[in-house]
Design an enzyme around this catalytic site. Structure first.
Site, short mmCIF file in Angstrom:
data_model
loop_
_atom_site.label_atom_id
_atom_site.label_comp_id
_atom_site.label_asym_id
_atom_site.label_seq_id
_atom_site.Cartn_x
_atom_site.Cartn_y
_atom_site.Cartn_z
N ASP A 1 68.42 -9.55 -31.97
CA ASP A 1 67.42 -8.85 -32.91
C ASP A 1 66.72 -9.93 -33.54
O ASP A 1 66.94 -11.12 -33.77
CB ASP A 1 68.53 -8.14 -33.71
N ASP B 1 64.44 -8.98 -36.86
CA ASP B 1 64.54 -8.79 -38.40
C ASP B 1 65.92 -8.96 -38.96
O ASP B 1 66.70 -8.08 -38.65
CB ASP B 1 64.05 -7.32 -38.63
#
Length: 226
Positions: free
Chosen positions: A17, A19
């Site tokens: 991922d 963020d």
């Protein structure tokens, strides 16, 4: 799979991922949400930040409109949210603790990809300014036929373009929304942050406080023979 069993396994690819996992952007999303509410004279509903964490920005804009009783402002809130967030990130791109070291350790030995709910230009700009973009063979973002997390699409596609079955790939995530996406796609999951109580703890196979965790780094070195 238990943490013990995960640590005896070696992934064939790793999907991160962005963020809150690679880049310290959750604080920017929080500030962008607050500034957007304020720009429209609205008050953030109690607990909104927790409900919004990990959401695609379009879903977040819709939730902002729904929870403030302003359905006519969906598009305006969504556009303001994205523009405000993008400006904040451009001013202050910062990597999460341990992220750069782990990525650079593994990149020469395993295919790496990013799977994100953020727009591609935001993800690539953040990683480029952090000096990490070249470490990733692929960046997969939601859009078009690729549904946002918690749907499994971004992780399923990332594993496929890395050339491995989902069950041979590892996802690295900080949000429960993202962990659900990866789990539904068939990946094994490292969760970043405090292990939550109850059933949500099972969304990750292993929980670590940060990517600087010494046990995580030691495990990664066993994959690459370092």
């Amino acid at each position: 799979m238990t943490a013990h069993h995960l640590l005896s396994w070696s992934p064939s690819a790793v999907v991160f991922d962005c963020d809150g996992t690679l880049m310290d952007t959750e604080r920017h999303w929080q500030e962008a949400r607050n500034l957007t509410f304020r720009a429209f004279g609205l008050e953030p509903p109690a607990g909104f930040a927790d409900r919004a964490k990990g959401m695609h920005y379009t879903g977040c804009g819709a939730l902002m409109a729904e929870e403030t009783g302003k359905p006519n402002l969906v598009n305006a809130l969504t556009n303001t949210l994205l523009n405000t967030f993008t400006a904040l990130v451009e001013q202050d791109p910062v990597t999460m603790p341990g992220a750069a070291a782990l990525v650079r350790l593994v990149a020469p030995h395993r295919p790496l990809a990013v799977a994100s709910n953020c727009p591609r230009e935001v993800v690539e700009s953040c990683l480029d300014r952090a000096g990490l973009l070249s470490c990733f063979g692929h960046v997969v973002v939601a859009g078009g036929d690729v549904r946002p997390k918690p749907e499994p699409d971004v992780y399923r596609l990332a594993a496929r373009i890395c050339g491995v079955p989902p069950e041979e790939a590892l996802a690295v995530e900080d949000s429960l929304t993202g962990m659900e996406s990866a789990r539904r796609a068939g990946l094994r999951v490292v969760g970043i942050g405090p292990c939550p109580p109850g059933p949500e703890a099972e969304k990750a196979d292993l929980w670590v406080a940060s990517l600087a965790d010494s046990g995580l780094l030691s495990w990664a070195r066993t994959w690459i023979g370092a």
